[in-house]
Write a protein that holds these residues in place. Structure first.
Motif, PDB file in Angstrom:
ATOM      1  N   PHE A 142      28.200  42.322  43.398  1.00  0.00           N
ATOM      2  CA  PHE A 142      28.059  43.018  42.114  1.00  0.00           C
ATOM      3  C   PHE A 142      28.132  42.052  40.930  1.00  0.00           C
ATOM      4  CE2 PHE A 142      28.444  46.709  44.799  1.00  0.00           C
ATOM      5  CZ  PHE A 142      27.525  47.555  44.214  1.00  0.00           C
ATOM      6  N   ALA A 143      28.848  40.949  41.080  1.00  0.00           N
ATOM      7  CA  ALA A 143      28.800  39.917  40.029  1.00  0.00           C
ATOM      8  C   ALA A 143      27.376  39.376  39.903  1.00  0.00           C
ATOM      9  CB  ALA A 143      29.787  38.796  40.343  1.00  0.00           C
ATOM     10  N   ALA A 144      26.713  39.185  41.036  1.00  0.00           N
ATOM     11  CA  ALA A 144      25.336  38.674  41.011  1.00  0.00           C
ATOM     12  C   ALA A 144      24.387  39.705  40.392  1.00  0.00           C
ATOM     13  CB  ALA A 144      24.882  38.307  42.419  1.00  0.00           C
ATOM     14  N   ILE A 145      24.605  40.981  40.700  1.00  0.00           N
ATOM     15  CA  ILE A 145      23.729  42.018  40.121  1.00  0.00           C
ATOM     16  C   ILE A 145      23.897  42.061  38.601  1.00  0.00           C
ATOM     17  CG2 ILE A 145      23.281  44.507  40.031  1.00  0.00           C
ATOM     18  CD1 ILE A 145      24.044  44.643  43.015  1.00  0.00           C
ATOM     19  N   LYS A 146      25.135  41.909  38.139  1.00  0.00           N
ATOM     20  CA  LYS A 146      25.360  41.864  36.690  1.00  0.00           C
ATOM     21  C   LYS A 146      24.627  40.662  36.075  1.00  0.00           C
ATOM     22  CE  LYS A 146      29.055  41.654  33.201  1.00  0.00           C
ATOM     23  NZ  LYS A 146      30.478  41.305  32.965  1.00  0.00           N
ATOM     24  N   ARG A 147      24.723  39.518  36.754  1.00  0.00           N
ATOM     25  CA  ARG A 147      24.014  38.341  36.258  1.00  0.00           C
ATOM     26  C   ARG A 147      22.507  38.568  36.248  1.00  0.00           C
ATOM     27  NH1 ARG A 147      27.835  35.330  38.653  1.00  0.00           N
ATOM     28  NH2 ARG A 147      26.582  34.925  40.516  1.00  0.00           N
ATOM     29  N   CYS A 148      21.987  39.300  37.214  1.00  0.00           N
ATOM     30  CA  CYS A 148      20.548  39.635  37.193  1.00  0.00           C
ATOM     31  C   CYS A 148      20.205  40.356  35.884  1.00  0.00           C
ATOM     32  CB  CYS A 148      20.181  40.520  38.388  1.00  0.00           C
ATOM     33  SG  CYS A 148      20.146  39.652  39.973  1.00  0.00           S
ATOM     34  N   HIS A 149      20.996  41.368  35.538  1.00  0.00           N
ATOM     35  CA  HIS A 149      20.721  42.093  34.283  1.00  0.00           C
ATOM     36  C   HIS A 149      20.797  41.147  33.087  1.00  0.00           C
ATOM     37  CE1 HIS A 149      20.472  46.617  34.795  1.00  0.00           C
ATOM     38  NE2 HIS A 149      20.514  46.185  36.032  1.00  0.00           N
TER      39      HIS A 149
END
Lengths: 99, 99, 99, 99
Positions: free
Chosen positions: C53-60
């Motif tokens: 989920f940290a990576a998904i936030k970084r995607c945004h």
């Protein structure tokens, strides 16, 4: 077969404001005579499988027709054979279960 | 209207192992002659709107028939009028864009 | 808590071609060292809940940073406490169940 | 980063009735002090990215803790940098656009 559906149509390539296209889908659902309820991230629809999916197809056709070159849509579909359940029933059964 | 679809059928009320039901859907897609590709969280399908959604309906009918009293399915549907695009094209265009 | 995720990031307001933004997300996942597999309608990711989920936030954050004013993302998340399961296991168990 | 989220948590391996588990998630959202609205196929949530996703993680933890061995969740996440928008704004802008 009865379905409860959650529909979220996202037009792509029409800029940042998509409400005109979502409103067009609301119109399609209205015309189809389908029970539906708009929420902040989609629309719940209740009806017969064929009627609901015919309306979803019309949504794509109409959203393309009014200008969107590309659409990505997310659909959740629920069916059950154990008992009848309406959209209202689903909400009520969660509310009743609240600890 | 051509569609690319991502389909994830989840049978409810059949215990923790759902692979038998997902395999049944693969069989339905095969029988329908639809281009499809299983991945770790669903199946990509490519075809005409009516053929693809007829197959998805059959998936629900068959998954109920082999024992699932309840199903919740997530579908992503992409259509575009600007150009033809296959599932392979989508993957290729991301791969090419890699910085 | 281990998760298997299906991620589909859709930038809005950047025109019809979104592959540049999807490629940026692939880069984020790579940098995060997360096991991931691109398919025609998203990317499967495997890892610890917080890392994924940290990576998904970084995607945004990155997709906004390279120009998208609006993003709508669809995520499927699977967790289980009964046993360990990898993305490959999921595919294998469906394939084995094929009638 | 502010998000609007649509959350649909599906416990697997607990039989056909899942409302107890959905109600537990409502409780988690309440405890987190997050603006949220239950609908017939999920719950809309509004808040800061980290707060919302921390709550979603707690939903998984609690739904496992009260008995579900497996969970599959669908999440839609919207972020935008062009302007502030609440869940109510989204519904209002569609309603205003109705032809």
């Amino acid at each position: 077969m009865k379905v409860i559906v959650d529909l979220c149509v996202v037009p792509i390539g029409v800029g940042v404001s998509v409400s005109k296209y979502v409103a067009e889908c609301q119109k399609v659902l209205q015309e189809a005579g389908l029970e539906h309820q708009l929420h902040a991230y989609g629309t719940n629809i209740e009806g017969d499988w064929d009627d609901v999916f015919a309306a979803i197809k019309r949504c794509h056709q109409r959203v393309h027709a009014i200008g969107a070159p590309r659409i990505t849509t997310t659909i959740k579909v629920g069916t059950r054979t154990d008992r009848e359940q309406s959209m209202q029933d689903k909400i009520a059964s969660v509310t009743k279960s609240r600890p």
